[in-house]
Design a protein around this motif. Structure first.
Motif, PDB file in Angstrom:
ATOM      1  N   PRO A 169     114.246  38.158  32.735  1.00 53.08           N
ATOM      2  CA  PRO A 169     113.491  37.004  33.377  1.00 53.08           C
ATOM      3  C   PRO A 169     113.030  36.639  34.354  1.00 53.08           C
ATOM      4  N   GLN A 170     111.322  35.981  33.522  1.00 51.96           N
ATOM      5  CA  GLN A 170     110.769  35.718  35.522  1.00 51.96           C
ATOM      6  C   GLN A 170     111.471  35.296  36.347  1.00 51.96           C
ATOM      7  N   PHE A 171     112.830  34.279  35.786  1.00 52.65           N
ATOM      8  CA  PHE A 171     113.352  33.659  37.676  1.00 52.65           C
ATOM      9  C   PHE A 171     114.106  34.696  37.902  1.00 52.65           C
ATOM     10  N   TYR A 172     114.423  35.927  36.965  1.00 49.78           N
ATOM     11  CA  TYR A 172     115.427  36.686  37.722  1.00 49.78           C
ATOM     12  C   TYR A 172     114.532  37.780  39.089  1.00 49.78           C
ATOM     13  N   VAL A 173     113.068  38.374  38.346  1.00 51.76           N
ATOM     14  CA  VAL A 173     112.813  38.531  38.734  1.00 51.76           C
ATOM     15  C   VAL A 173     112.572  38.380  40.202  1.00 51.76           C
ATOM     16  N   LEU A 174     112.294  36.885  39.798  1.00 53.99           N
ATOM     17  CA  LEU A 174     111.693  36.003  41.522  1.00 53.99           C
ATOM     18  C   LEU A 174     112.446  36.180  42.337  1.00 53.99           C
ATOM     19  N   LEU A 175     113.906  35.858  42.110  1.00 51.01           N
ATOM     20  CA  LEU A 175     116.002  36.040  42.680  1.00 51.01           C
ATOM     21  C   LEU A 175     114.990  37.458  43.814  1.00 51.01           C
ATOM     22  N   PHE A 176     115.000  38.329  42.422  1.00 47.29           N
ATOM     23  CA  PHE A 176     114.839  39.522  43.173  1.00 47.29           C
ATOM     24  C   PHE A 176     114.248  39.930  44.521  1.00 47.29           C
ATOM     25  N   GLY A 177     112.941  39.353  44.186  1.00 44.60           N
ATOM     26  CA  GLY A 177     111.830  39.747  44.682  1.00 44.60           C
ATOM     27  C   GLY A 177     112.002  38.805  46.006  1.00 44.60           C
ATOM     28  N   LEU A 178     112.418  37.617  46.302  1.00 46.13           N
ATOM     29  CA  LEU A 178     113.394  36.855  47.315  1.00 46.13           C
ATOM     30  C   LEU A 178     113.765  37.499  48.120  1.00 46.13           C
ATOM     31  N   ALA A 179     114.615  38.132  47.371  1.00 47.23           N
ATOM     32  CA  ALA A 179     115.960  38.481  48.349  1.00 47.23           C
ATOM     33  C   ALA A 179     115.508  40.168  48.680  1.00 47.23           C
ATOM     34  N   TRP A 180     114.790  40.870  47.980  1.00 51.88           N
ATOM     35  CA  TRP A 180     114.569  41.716  48.771  1.00 51.88           C
ATOM     36  C   TRP A 180     113.765  41.619  49.838  1.00 51.88           C
TER      37      TRP A 180
ATOM     38  N   VAL B 101     104.169  39.947  42.002  1.00 53.79           N
ATOM     39  CA  VAL B 101     103.207  40.373  41.292  1.00 53.79           C
ATOM     40  C   VAL B 101     102.767  40.358  39.613  1.00 53.79           C
ATOM     41  N   TRP B 102     103.468  41.230  39.547  1.00 57.22           N
ATOM     42  CA  TRP B 102     103.398  42.277  38.234  1.00 57.22           C
ATOM     43  C   TRP B 102     103.938  41.546  37.703  1.00 57.22           C
ATOM     44  N   TYR B 103     105.256  41.097  37.402  1.00 61.82           N
ATOM     45  CA  TYR B 103     105.644  40.765  36.605  1.00 61.82           C
ATOM     46  C   TYR B 103     106.110  39.544  36.677  1.00 61.82           C
ATOM     47  N   VAL B 104     105.860  38.128  37.996  1.00 59.81           N
ATOM     48  CA  VAL B 104     105.847  37.125  37.909  1.00 59.81           C
ATOM     49  C   VAL B 104     104.819  36.533  37.223  1.00 59.81           C
ATOM     50  N   GLY B 105     103.254  36.965  38.559  1.00 57.46           N
ATOM     51  CA  GLY B 105     102.014  36.987  38.070  1.00 57.46           C
ATOM     52  C   GLY B 105     102.183  34.770  38.323  1.00 57.46           C
ATOM     53  N   GLY B 106     100.921  34.738  38.309  1.00 55.11           N
ATOM     54  CA  GLY B 106     100.493  33.028  38.446  1.00 55.11           C
ATOM     55  C   GLY B 106     100.424  33.018  40.069  1.00 55.11           C
ATOM     56  N   ALA B 107     100.980  31.456  40.255  1.00 53.28           N
ATOM     57  CA  ALA B 107     100.813  30.720  42.160  1.00 53.28           C
ATOM     58  C   ALA B 107     101.501  32.060  42.148  1.00 53.28           C
ATOM     59  N   TRP B 108     102.160  32.451  42.063  1.00 54.27           N
ATOM     60  CA  TRP B 108     103.216  33.991  43.082  1.00 54.27           C
ATOM     61  C   TRP B 108     102.377  35.093  43.503  1.00 54.27           C
ATOM     62  N   ALA B 109     101.623  35.221  42.708  1.00 58.69           N
ATOM     63  CA  ALA B 109     100.263  36.088  43.191  1.00 58.69           C
ATOM     64  C   ALA B 109      99.889  35.881  45.293  1.00 58.69           C
ATOM     65  N   VAL B 110     100.365  34.491  45.429  1.00 55.76           N
ATOM     66  CA  VAL B 110      99.188  34.189  46.337  1.00 55.76           C
ATOM     67  C   VAL B 110     100.622  33.852  47.502  1.00 55.76           C
ATOM     68  N   ILE B 111     101.721  33.228  46.685  1.00 57.25           N
ATOM     69  CA  ILE B 111     102.642  33.068  47.471  1.00 57.25           C
ATOM     70  C   ILE B 111     104.077  33.532  47.828  1.00 57.25           C
ATOM     71  N   MET B 112     104.299  34.656  47.518  1.00 57.52           N
ATOM     72  CA  MET B 112     104.666  35.579  48.178  1.00 57.52           C
ATOM     73  C   MET B 112     103.408  36.316  49.041  1.00 57.52           C
ATOM     74  N   PRO B 113     102.415  37.066  49.046  1.00 55.80           N
ATOM     75  CA  PRO B 113     101.796  37.390  50.394  1.00 55.80           C
ATOM     76  C   PRO B 113     102.189  36.486  51.655  1.00 55.80           C
TER      77      PRO B 113
ATOM     78  N   GLY C 245     104.377  43.300  45.090  1.00 60.57           N
ATOM     79  CA  GLY C 245     103.992  43.813  44.106  1.00 60.57           C
ATOM     80  C   GLY C 245     104.674  43.646  42.536  1.00 60.57           C
ATOM     81  N   LEU C 246     106.221  43.305  43.364  1.00 61.58           N
ATOM     82  CA  LEU C 246     106.761  43.343  42.350  1.00 61.58           C
ATOM     83  C   LEU C 246     107.270  41.702  41.437  1.00 61.58           C
TER      84      LEU C 246
END
Length: 128
Positions: free
Chosen positions: A13-24, A53-65, A50-51
Motif C-alpha cells: 500500500p502507498q501509505f507503507y511505501v511512504l512510511l518506508f521512504g520517510l524512515a529511510w 516519487v515513483w510509488y506514491v507520486g502526487g504532492a509527495w513528488a515535491v514534499i520528499m525533495p 525516488g522510491l
C-alpha cells in the motif's frame, strides 16, 4: 532480484511505501549527522526520494525533495565550523533542493510515460 523488489513495492500500500521512504530518509539524515562534514551523502538522499516519487507520486513528488534538502541542510549546519560563513550552507541547500526537484520531476515524467505505453502497466500509477 530487481523484479522481486519491484513486485514487492508495487503490491505494498502507498501509505507503507511512504512510511518506508520517510524512515529511510530519517536513517540517512542520522547517518549524515554522524558522518559530519568530512563525507557527503548527497546521492543517498535520492533513494527514498525516488522510491516515494515513483510509488506514491502526487504532492509527495515535491514534499520528499524538500524534506531531503531540509534534512541535508540541517546536517550540514550542525557539522559546520562556527567560523564558516552561513551563506555557504544556504547555497548548498538551494543547490541540493534544485537537484532533488529536477530528478523528482524527471521520475514523474518517466512514470507517466511508462504508464501511457500500450501494453504496459506501471506499478506507480495503480491508485491515482
Amino acid at each position: 532480484m530487481i523484479r522481486r523488489v519491484k513486485s514487492f513495492m508495487s503490491e505494498m500500500p502507498q501509505f507503507y511505501v511512504l512510511l518506508f521512504g520517510l524512515a529511510w530518509l530519517a536513517a540517512i539524515w542520522d547517518l549524515d549527522l554522524h558522518l559530519g562534514a568530512g563525507l557527503g551523502v548527497f546521492l543517498l538522499y535520492l533513494v527514498p526520494v525516488g522510491l516515494v516519487v515513483w510509488y506514491v507520486g502526487g504532492a509527495w513528488a515535491v514534499i520528499m525533495p524538500v524534506l531531503a534538502a531540509a534534512a541535508a541542510w540541517q546536517a550540514d549546519v550542525s557539522s559546520r565550523d562556527i567560523f564558516a560563513p552561513p551563506h555557504d550552507s544556504y547555497w548548498e541547500a538551494a543547490a541540493r533542493l534544485c537537484c532533488y526537484l529536477v530528478i523528482s520531476h524527471l521520475l514523474v515524467l518517466r512514470r507517466h510515460r511508462a504508464a501511457a505505453a500500450p501494453g504496459s502497466s506501471s506499478p506507480g500509477l495503480r491508485n491515482q
